[in-house]
Write an enzyme that holds these catalytic residues in place. Structure first.
Site, PDB file in Angstrom:
ATOM      1  N   ASP A  36      61.423  31.324 -88.153  1.00  0.00           N
ATOM      2  CA  ASP A  36      61.593  32.513 -87.311  1.00  0.00           C
ATOM      3  C   ASP A  36      60.414  32.674 -86.351  1.00  0.00           C
ATOM      4  OD1 ASP A  36      62.894  34.736 -86.365  1.00  0.00           O
ATOM      5  OD2 ASP A  36      62.190  36.070 -87.960  1.00  0.00           O
ATOM      6  N   HIS A  53      62.865  27.995 -78.614  1.00  0.00           N
ATOM      7  CA  HIS A  53      63.772  27.190 -79.447  1.00  0.00           C
ATOM      8  C   HIS A  53      63.511  25.695 -79.244  1.00  0.00           C
ATOM      9  CE1 HIS A  53      65.747  30.804 -80.569  1.00  0.00           C
ATOM     10  NE2 HIS A  53      66.406  30.993 -79.445  1.00  0.00           N
ATOM     11  N   LEU A 147      64.007  11.761 -98.598  1.00  0.00           N
ATOM     12  CA  LEU A 147      64.168  13.201 -98.429  1.00  0.00           C
ATOM     13  C   LEU A 147      65.627  13.563 -98.113  1.00  0.00           C
ATOM     14  CD1 LEU A 147      62.729  16.026 -97.862  1.00  0.00           C
ATOM     15  CD2 LEU A 147      62.712  15.310 -95.462  1.00  0.00           C
TER      16      LEU A 147
END
Ligand code: IPE
Ligand code: IPE
Ligand code: MG
Length: 261
Positions: A36, A53, A147
């Protein structure tokens, strides 16, 4: 679509991670992050929100690298919530475009690095091209063993619990008068992963915003005012260091945890 419960159960991942207590000082096995603060990062620089962004995607790349280097097995990132459709149309279009471009650009590198990519969330509102790109990216990386990178897109914790409940009722009608936790968990979006150990939220807000409601029941929370585009290696290391100091008890006393038996 109802999944084969037998197949899912056979993988044995569905009981709650809270049954085994990790030792203090261990690395988290699964980190979940609410990324955020992109908009505020941009506004501070008199840039349009979308610049934040764009910068945020670069930080995603760095954090994925850091997790892979530490041999952390699961990283889950909240990219777009079911409530983010309430944003201005231009911002939503930009985010969808950015998501598509990032998938296209990064998937080959993810694959080369043995990273498995999984998307969770309701895909029904995405364009056919984006759904196609998501599916091909998942297929390309599905057998990777390093991962597991999960991107939550058009995801909401309440949506997840409801869709899992609906599937469970269809799959197990004979148990309808008494379902148990382990009946539901195979149908949750993250059925393939243990519950997050460590939950990080950047950007200063102290809320879950409808992220993994079920799975965060016993996660360790770490909040930082750092805005996501500024979340560099030092910030990441601080979050990990904070997690490593926590004594996880899952309801037991500290004495039970430090000298079991
Ligand atoms: C997080 O940053 C990214 C998404 C929700 C897509 P924000 O866009 O929420 O940034 P702030 O909170 O407005 O600064
Ligand atoms: C949460 O961020 C969702 C993502 C990071 C994708 P928001 O910025 O949308 O959260 P709220 O609405 O302020 O709680
Ligand atoms: Mg925000």
């Amino acid at each position: 679509m109802v999944k084969s419960t037998n197949l899912l159960f056979s993988k044995g991942l569905f009981s709650s991670s809270t049954k085994k207590i990790p030792t203090v000082g261990e690395l988290p096995n699964h980190i979940a992050i609410i990324m955020d603060g992109n908009g505020r990062w941009a506004r501070k620089r008199f840039l349009p929100r979308i610049a934040g962004h764009k910068r945020g995607v670069e930080v995603v790349r760095d954090v994925v690298k850091q997790c892979a280097q530490l041999d952390i097995k699961y990283l889950t990132l909240f990219a777009f919530s079911s409530e983010n459709w309430r944003r201005p149309t231009e911002e939503i279009s930009f985010l969808m475009g950015l998501f598509m471009a990032a998938l296209k650009r990064e998937v080959v590198k993810l694959n080369e690095n043995n990273i498995r990519l999984v998307l969770i969330g309701d895909r029904s509102r995405f364009s056919p091209e984006l759904v196609q790109q998501i599916e091909s990216s998942e297929q390309l990386t599905e057998n990777n063993t390093g991962l597991t990178l999960t991107i939550a897109a058009n995801y909401g914790g309440r949506w997840d619990i409801l869709q899992a409940t609906n599937q469970m009722i269809q799959a197990l009608p004979e148990k309808a008068d008494g379902f148990e936790e382990d009946d539901l968990t195979p149908f949750l979006s993250m059925h393939y992963a243990p519950e997050p150990d460590c939950f990080v939220r950047t950007g200063g807000e102290k809320r879950i915003s409808n992220f993994l409601l079920w799975q965060l029941a016993y996660a360790e929370f770490y909040f930082t005012d750092t805005l996501w585009p500024d979340f560099d290696q030092t910030c990441f290391d601080k979050a990990i260091a904070s997690y490593k100091q926590r004594e996880r008890r899952f309801g037991r006393t500290s004495e039970q945890v430090t000298s079991p038996g």
